[in-house]
Design an enzyme around this catalytic site. Structure first.
Site, mmCIF file in Angstrom:
data_model
loop_
_atom_site.group_PDB
_atom_site.id
_atom_site.type_symbol
_atom_site.label_atom_id
_atom_site.label_comp_id
_atom_site.label_asym_id
_atom_site.label_seq_id
_atom_site.Cartn_x
_atom_site.Cartn_y
_atom_site.Cartn_z
ATOM 1 N N ASP A 27 -6.581 -4.259 -5.864
ATOM 2 C CA ASP A 27 -6.189 -3.001 -5.226
ATOM 3 C C ASP A 27 -4.745 -2.628 -5.571
ATOM 4 O O ASP A 27 -4.385 -1.457 -5.659
ATOM 5 C CB ASP A 27 -6.325 -3.093 -3.695
ATOM 6 C CG ASP A 27 -7.524 -3.900 -3.212
ATOM 7 O OD1 ASP A 27 -7.901 -4.866 -3.910
ATOM 8 O OD2 ASP A 27 -8.069 -3.597 -2.147
ATOM 9 N N ASP A 43 0.796 -1.234 0.000
ATOM 10 C CA ASP A 43 0.000 0.000 0.000
ATOM 11 C C ASP A 43 0.825 1.279 0.000
ATOM 12 O O ASP A 43 0.265 2.380 -0.079
ATOM 13 C CB ASP A 43 -0.933 0.008 1.221
ATOM 14 C CG ASP A 43 -1.992 -1.063 1.117
ATOM 15 O OD1 ASP A 43 -2.595 -1.169 0.039
ATOM 16 O OD2 ASP A 43 -2.205 -1.786 2.108
HETATM 17 N N1 GLY Z 1 -7.755 -3.149 0.564
HETATM 18 C C1 GLY Z 1 -8.055 -1.824 0.251
HETATM 19 C C2 GLY Z 1 -9.496 -1.551 0.213
HETATM 20 O O1 GLY Z 1 -10.188 -1.805 1.177
HETATM 21 O O2 GLY Z 1 -9.963 -1.086 -0.774
#
Ligand code: GLY
Length: 375
Positions: free
Chosen positions: A151, A91
């Site tokens: 993601d 992330d």
């Molecule tokens: N994992 C990132 C989201 O919740 O979009």
């Protein structure tokens, strides 16, 4: 809406600033609002959304030109610097590019370039040469599981920036990840799985997991929006037409889905009609569609733009856009973080606001461009 958003975020900044450090002195940013406790939900600077609140402040600076937002955005951005060394999650692309990436763009400075390049290097350490993929979740030393989610596509924008700025491996990593994900992560109809687990010896998918979606057989709405956004962005960065075609496919899946509500704000999963909406899936999708509408011609482009306008009109209405104080001065109500995990259901989310402001800016820029052409 920009004026109202600016007022909301001035109040949010004032409430959050005294909470920037927790009782042990650890740094954190505002992520959401806990309605039961009636207080801001502050999360560590290492939480995956830590870049979105600073990023929204940057967008408000861009929208209003108000120096207040430049100063506050800088303060909230610079506390995120330790993320540059993180290798235990994917992330950091979100965290660092929404914050420092917008800072360098709007301030027209190279002051943060070394930090962004270091982040790209850290993220690239999660790339598995044999699989051609970035590991989304889990430790890089885990030999039994290799978990990938759509993601991760959002984190490739940082790598594309780094690739164009002297860190050449990053572009190859981003393209490889995007292409392999395109081949493996979606059903024939363009709907996404949430979590795939790859076998690191054979390279095959060994299991499919529900993750944050309603089931393995349905498409989780925000994951679908990440994919529309991710492939549109990868087309912008690479001009590889396979990414454009795929962005159209995943967008058409969402727009044409029989369970898509009339206002264009998806239920939290395309297989969960009648349950909670996810405003963050709507704002991210609107932002992506505005960009996508510029890469295709004629009726198709108009269709994408019209759908984004429908979504933004809904999100800017009192149904979604808060009065201010009711959700701790965040902008959008009705987000869903992780329904199967029982967390953050029908709540404001920092990233929902971020993509909403981004979509409005993209729309404003588009209007300005078309007015110039008409003149
Ligand atoms: N994992 C990132 C989201 O919740 O979009």
């Amino acid at each position: 809406i920009f004026e109202k958003s600016a007022a909301h975020y001035r109040a949010l900044d004032a409430a959050a600033t005294p909470l920037m450090r927790d009782e042990r002195g650890k740094l954190r940013t505002p992520h959401g609002f806990n309605r039961e406790k009636g207080e801001l939900d502050m999360r560590s600077i290492f939480w995956w959304t830590a870049g979105h609140f600073p990023g929204s402040l940057w967008y408000l600076y861009e929208a209003t030109g108000d120096e207040f937002f430049r100063t506050r955005a800088t303060a909230w951005t610079e506390i995120l610097a330790p993320n540059a060394k993180v290798t235990d999650n994917h992330d950091i692309g979100f965290v660092m590019y929404c914050s420092f990436g917008n800072a360098r763009r709007l301030l027209n400075t190279d002051r943060y370039d070394a930090l962004l390049a270091e982040t790209a290097d850290s993220l690239s350490k999660r790339f598995h040469d044999g699989l051609g993929l970035i590991r989304s979740w889990g430790s890089i030393s885990n030999r039994s599981d290799f978990l990938v989610i759509p993601d991760s596509l959002m984190n490739l924008e940082l790598l594309e920036w780094a690739g164009k700025n002297g860190f050449t491996k990053a572009d190859a990593v981003a393209r490889s990840h995007a292409t392999k994900t395109l081949r493996c992560h979606f059903r024939q109809d363009g709907g996404t799985y949430h979590v795939l687990n790859y076998d690191q010896q054979t390279g095959r998918v060994k299991d499919i997991q529900q993750g944050q979606g309603a089931s393995c057989l349905t498409a989780w709405s925000r994951g679908q929006s990440w994919a529309i956004y991710g492939y549109t962005m990868m087309y912008r960065e690479t001009k590889d037409k396979s990414y454009l075609d795929f962005a159209r496919k995943v967008a058409d899946y969402a727009i044409g889905h029989p369970n898509m509500p009339a206002d264009g704000v998806p239920y939290w999963d395309y297989g969960a009609p009648g349950e909670e909406r996810d405003s963050s899936a709507g704002s991210c999708m609107a932002s992506a569609l505005i960009e996508l509408s510029q890469y295709v011609t004629g009726e198709e482009g108009e269709r994408y733009l019209a759908f984004a306008i429908r979504q933004l009109t809904a999100l800017a209405s009192p149904e979604y856009f808060s009065r201010g104080d009711e959700i701790g001065h965040f902008l959008l109500k009705h987000g869903v973080g992780n329904k199967p995990g029982g967390s953050e259901i029908d709540t404001p989310l920092d990233y929902g606001d971020y993509y909403f402001l981004e979509a409005l800016l993209r729309f404003r820029n588009l209007k300005a461009k078309s007015e110039m052409t008409e003149r």
